[in-house]
Write a protein that holds these residues in place. Structure first.
Motif, PDB file in Angstrom:
ATOM      1  N   ARG A 134       0.838  -1.196   0.000  1.00 33.76           N
ATOM      2  CA  ARG A 134       0.000   0.000   0.000  1.00 33.76           C
ATOM      3  C   ARG A 134       0.878   1.254   0.000  1.00 33.76           C
ATOM      4  NH1 ARG A 134      -5.125   1.360   3.918  1.00 33.76           N
ATOM      5  NH2 ARG A 134      -5.756   3.211   2.767  1.00 33.76           N
ATOM      6  N   GLY A 135       0.611   2.135  -0.989  1.00 38.12           N
ATOM      7  CA  GLY A 135       1.326   3.402  -1.086  1.00 38.12           C
ATOM      8  C   GLY A 135       2.769   3.276  -1.542  1.00 38.12           C
ATOM      9  N   ARG A 163      -3.098  -0.501  -2.869  1.00 38.47           N
ATOM     10  CA  ARG A 163      -3.871   0.745  -2.816  1.00 38.47           C
ATOM     11  C   ARG A 163      -2.932   1.945  -2.793  1.00 38.47           C
ATOM     12  NH1 ARG A 163      -7.389  -0.447   2.357  1.00 38.47           N
ATOM     13  NH2 ARG A 163      -5.535  -1.691   2.765  1.00 38.47           N
ATOM     14  N   ASP A 164      -3.248   2.911  -3.652  1.00 44.64           N
ATOM     15  CA  ASP A 164      -2.504   4.180  -3.744  1.00 44.64           C
ATOM     16  C   ASP A 164      -1.033   4.000  -4.103  1.00 44.64           C
ATOM     17  OD1 ASP A 164      -4.795   5.736  -3.035  1.00 44.64           O
ATOM     18  OD2 ASP A 164      -4.484   5.141  -0.954  1.00 44.64           O
ATOM     19  N   ASN A 192       2.272   3.818  -6.489  1.00 42.20           N
ATOM     20  CA  ASN A 192       2.703   4.504  -7.695  1.00 42.20           C
ATOM     21  C   ASN A 192       3.433   3.501  -8.582  1.00 42.20           C
ATOM     22  OD1 ASN A 192       3.685   6.122  -9.706  1.00 42.20           O
ATOM     23  ND2 ASN A 192       4.530   7.672  -8.347  1.00 42.20           N
ATOM     24  N   GLY A 235      -7.129   3.436  -6.374  1.00 41.62           N
ATOM     25  CA  GLY A 235      -6.382   4.692  -6.356  1.00 41.62           C
ATOM     26  C   GLY A 235      -4.936   4.587  -6.817  1.00 41.62           C
ATOM     27  N   ASN A 261      -1.662   4.532  -9.223  1.00 42.09           N
ATOM     28  CA  ASN A 261      -1.251   5.268 -10.413  1.00 42.09           C
ATOM     29  C   ASN A 261      -0.493   4.305 -11.321  1.00 42.09           C
ATOM     30  OD1 ASN A 261      -0.448   7.022 -12.367  1.00 42.09           O
ATOM     31  ND2 ASN A 261       0.680   8.397 -11.019  1.00 42.09           N
TER      32      ASN A 261
END
Length: 91
Positions: A6-7, A26-27, A29, A47, A49
């Motif tokens: 995540r992230g 999630r989230d 990049n 979410g 990218n």
């Protein structure tokens, strides 16, 4: 195996053929990441990218791509069976 990413900043990462099934992305990049043939079945990519990511032949069956950015992503031959693309950006 813990697949909590995540992230995570995985910009430009070489993840060709990686097993990321059921991973929490999630989230994350993943801009310009190479996910050719990767297994992302049931992965949570809410979410995330994925701008310009290479997803050729990737397994995204059942993946949650809610609100993900897939602009300029290559989805050639990707399996999107039952994937949730609500609010995803596909340009």
């Amino acid at each position: 195996m813990d697949k909590n990413l995540r992230g995570a900043d995985l910009r430009g990462a070489d993840l060709e053929g990686a097993d990321l099934s059921c991973a929490d992305l999630r989230d994350a990049n993943l801009t310009d990441a190479d996910l050719t043939g990767a297994d992302l079945e049931w992965a949570n990519l809410t979410g995330a990218n994925l701008y310009g990511a290479n997803l050729r032949g990737a397994n995204l069956a059942g993946a949650d791509l809610t609100g993900a950015n897939l602009t300029e992503a290559d989805l050639t031959d990707a399996d999107l069976t039952d994937a949730d693309l609500y609010g995803a950006e596909l340009k």
